[in-house]
Scaffold this motif. Structure first.
Motif, short mmCIF file in Angstrom:
data_model
loop_
_atom_site.label_atom_id
_atom_site.label_comp_id
_atom_site.label_asym_id
_atom_site.label_seq_id
_atom_site.Cartn_x
_atom_site.Cartn_y
_atom_site.Cartn_z
N ILE A 1 5.53 4.92 8.48
CA ILE A 1 5.13 4.74 9.87
C ILE A 1 5.38 3.31 10.35
O ILE A 1 5.80 3.09 11.49
CB ILE A 1 3.66 5.13 10.06
N THR A 2 5.14 2.33 9.50
CA THR A 2 5.21 0.93 9.93
C THR A 2 6.44 0.19 9.42
O THR A 2 6.78 -0.89 9.94
CB THR A 2 3.97 0.15 9.44
N GLY A 3 7.10 0.72 8.39
CA GLY A 3 8.22 0.02 7.77
C GLY A 3 7.78 -1.12 6.86
O GLY A 3 8.62 -1.90 6.40
N GLU A 4 6.49 -1.22 6.57
CA GLU A 4 5.96 -2.32 5.78
C GLU A 4 5.30 -1.83 4.50
O GLU A 4 4.74 -0.73 4.45
CB GLU A 4 4.92 -3.11 6.61
N ARG A 5 5.38 -2.68 3.46
CA ARG A 5 4.71 -2.39 2.18
C ARG A 5 3.92 -3.64 1.78
O ARG A 5 4.40 -4.46 1.00
CB ARG A 5 5.72 -2.02 1.10
N PRO A 6 2.69 -3.77 2.29
CA PRO A 6 1.93 -5.00 2.06
C PRO A 6 1.22 -5.07 0.72
O PRO A 6 0.74 -6.13 0.33
CB PRO A 6 0.90 -4.97 3.19
N SER A 7 1.13 -3.97 0.00
CA SER A 7 0.29 -3.92 -1.19
C SER A 7 0.83 -4.79 -2.31
O SER A 7 2.05 -4.92 -2.50
CB SER A 7 0.16 -2.47 -1.68
N GLY A 8 -0.09 -5.35 -3.11
CA GLY A 8 0.31 -6.20 -4.22
C GLY A 8 0.85 -5.43 -5.40
O GLY A 8 1.72 -5.90 -6.12
N VAL A 9 0.35 -4.21 -5.61
CA VAL A 9 0.83 -3.32 -6.68
C VAL A 9 1.51 -2.15 -6.00
O VAL A 9 0.91 -1.46 -5.18
CB VAL A 9 -0.34 -2.84 -7.56
N ARG A 10 2.77 -1.90 -6.34
CA ARG A 10 3.55 -0.89 -5.63
C ARG A 10 3.44 0.49 -6.26
O ARG A 10 3.40 0.64 -7.47
CB ARG A 10 5.03 -1.31 -5.60
N GLY A 11 3.42 1.51 -5.40
CA GLY A 11 3.42 2.89 -5.84
C GLY A 11 3.20 3.79 -4.64
O GLY A 11 2.25 3.60 -3.88
N ASP A 12 4.08 4.76 -4.43
CA ASP A 12 4.00 5.59 -3.23
C ASP A 12 2.67 6.31 -3.09
O ASP A 12 2.16 6.47 -1.98
CB ASP A 12 5.13 6.63 -3.24
N ARG A 13 2.09 6.76 -4.21
CA ARG A 13 0.84 7.51 -4.15
C ARG A 13 -0.40 6.62 -4.29
O ARG A 13 -1.52 7.11 -4.26
CB ARG A 13 0.81 8.59 -5.23
N LEU A 14 -0.19 5.33 -4.46
CA LEU A 14 -1.32 4.42 -4.46
C LEU A 14 -1.82 4.22 -3.04
O LEU A 14 -1.02 4.25 -2.09
CB LEU A 14 -0.93 3.07 -5.05
N PRO A 15 -3.12 4.01 -2.85
CA PRO A 15 -3.60 3.71 -1.50
C PRO A 15 -3.05 2.37 -1.03
O PRO A 15 -2.95 1.43 -1.81
CB PRO A 15 -5.12 3.66 -1.65
N VAL A 16 -2.64 2.31 0.23
CA VAL A 16 -2.21 1.02 0.76
C VAL A 16 -3.42 0.09 0.76
O VAL A 16 -4.54 0.49 1.07
CB VAL A 16 -1.61 1.17 2.18
N GLU A 17 -3.22 -1.16 0.33
CA GLU A 17 -4.28 -2.16 0.35
C GLU A 17 -3.67 -3.47 0.79
O GLU A 17 -2.48 -3.55 1.06
CB GLU A 17 -4.98 -2.25 -1.02
N GLY A 18 -4.51 -4.49 0.90
CA GLY A 18 -4.01 -5.73 1.47
C GLY A 18 -3.71 -5.58 2.95
O GLY A 18 -2.81 -6.25 3.48
N VAL A 19 -4.46 -4.69 3.61
CA VAL A 19 -4.28 -4.48 5.06
C VAL A 19 -5.56 -4.91 5.77
O VAL A 19 -6.67 -4.63 5.32
CB VAL A 19 -3.97 -3.01 5.39
N SER A 20 -5.40 -5.60 6.88
CA SER A 20 -6.53 -6.02 7.68
C SER A 20 -7.03 -4.87 8.54
O SER A 20 -6.37 -3.83 8.68
CB SER A 20 -6.13 -7.20 8.57
N TRP A 21 -8.18 -5.08 9.16
CA TRP A 21 -8.70 -4.10 10.12
C TRP A 21 -7.72 -3.95 11.29
O TRP A 21 -7.46 -2.83 11.73
CB TRP A 21 -10.06 -4.57 10.62
N TRP A 22 -7.15 -5.05 11.74
CA TRP A 22 -6.16 -4.97 12.82
C TRP A 22 -4.92 -4.20 12.37
O TRP A 22 -4.33 -3.44 13.15
CB TRP A 22 -5.77 -6.37 13.30
N ASP A 23 -4.49 -4.37 11.12
CA ASP A 23 -3.37 -3.59 10.59
C ASP A 23 -3.68 -2.10 10.65
O ASP A 23 -2.83 -1.28 11.02
CB ASP A 23 -3.07 -3.97 9.14
N ALA A 24 -4.91 -1.75 10.28
CA ALA A 24 -5.32 -0.35 10.28
C ALA A 24 -5.32 0.22 11.69
O ALA A 24 -4.88 1.36 11.92
CB ALA A 24 -6.70 -0.21 9.64
#
Length: 216
Positions: free
Chosen positions: A42-65
């Motif tokens: 949806i966003t074209g971004e992968r902000p998470s520190g540990v990568r994995g398609d089925r991992l929950p996205v993390e390292g996202v701010s409330w504004w990002d959400a």
């Protein structure tokens, strides 16, 4: 998305020792936190520190959400729930919109409890990734037993942003986090536990799930 029946939930703040009942209309809530694959699509971004398609996205701010919710709504031809002026740090929730949004704190706790009355909806090792069983790392969504309403990872794995301000008189713009995370001890992974953070901060154990209102 899981259809959640309406009802009443009592929110309790241990810090202020206040409780308040909240009546809820039916709503929809995603079965698990937003994944990295879905966020990237949806966003074209992968902000998470540990990568994995089925991992929950993390390292996202409330504004990002919030931005993700509006982007997903537009992607699916729905009316965005939020009108955002980030420069002024101002946001308005359009309650009549059919698009995606963050759950309210009351919706989150009501869905987490799923009709149960204890601190958790099951044995913690069966339902959640927390410090006692996570190996101190994030895990793929849906890997633990869901609650009685079919919702996974309501406790543990990643904390989840909610719509609400935590306590504006004391903490200003800080928003509510719920659920506990993979690095937390067992006492933080309970249905009633509240945490707070500034809406601009990105934290490595914090993600979110999305909700939608049900037309009346």
């Amino acid at each position: 998305m899981i259809s959640v029946t309406g009802g009443r939930v009592t929110l309790t703040d241990r810090r202020t020792r206040r409780s308040r009942p909240v009546d809820l209309a039916p709503y929809l809530l995603s079965a698990h936190p937003v994944t990295q694959e879905r966020y990237a699509r949806i966003t074209g971004e992968r902000p998470s520190g540990v990568r994995g398609d089925r991992l929950p996205v993390e390292g996202v701010s409330w504004w990002d959400a919030v931005r993700y919710c509006n982007a997903l709504s537009r992607h699916e031809g729905l009316a965005p729930a939020y009108r955002v002026d980030e420069a002024a740090e101002h946001i308005t929730w359009d309650g009549s919109a059919d698009g995606y949004r963050l759950p309210t704190e009351a919706e989150w706790e009501h869905a987490c409890r799923a009709g149960t009355t204890g601190p958790r909806y099951g044995d913690l090792d069966d339902i959640a990734w927390y410090r006692g069983n996570s190996g101190e790392r994030v895990h793929s969504v849906g890997g633990r037993r869901p609650n009685p309403w079919g919702l996974h990872d309501m406790l543990g794995n990643v904390w989840e942003w909610c719509w609400d301000l935590y306590d504006p008189e004391v903490y200003g713009a800080y928003r509510v986090l719920r659920g506990g995370g993979w690095f937390d001890e067992h006492w933080s992974c309970r249905a009633s536990v509240r945490r707070r953070s500034h809406p601009s901060l990105r934290i490595d154990d914090t993600g979110f799930r999305v909700a939608r209102s049900v037309p009346g």
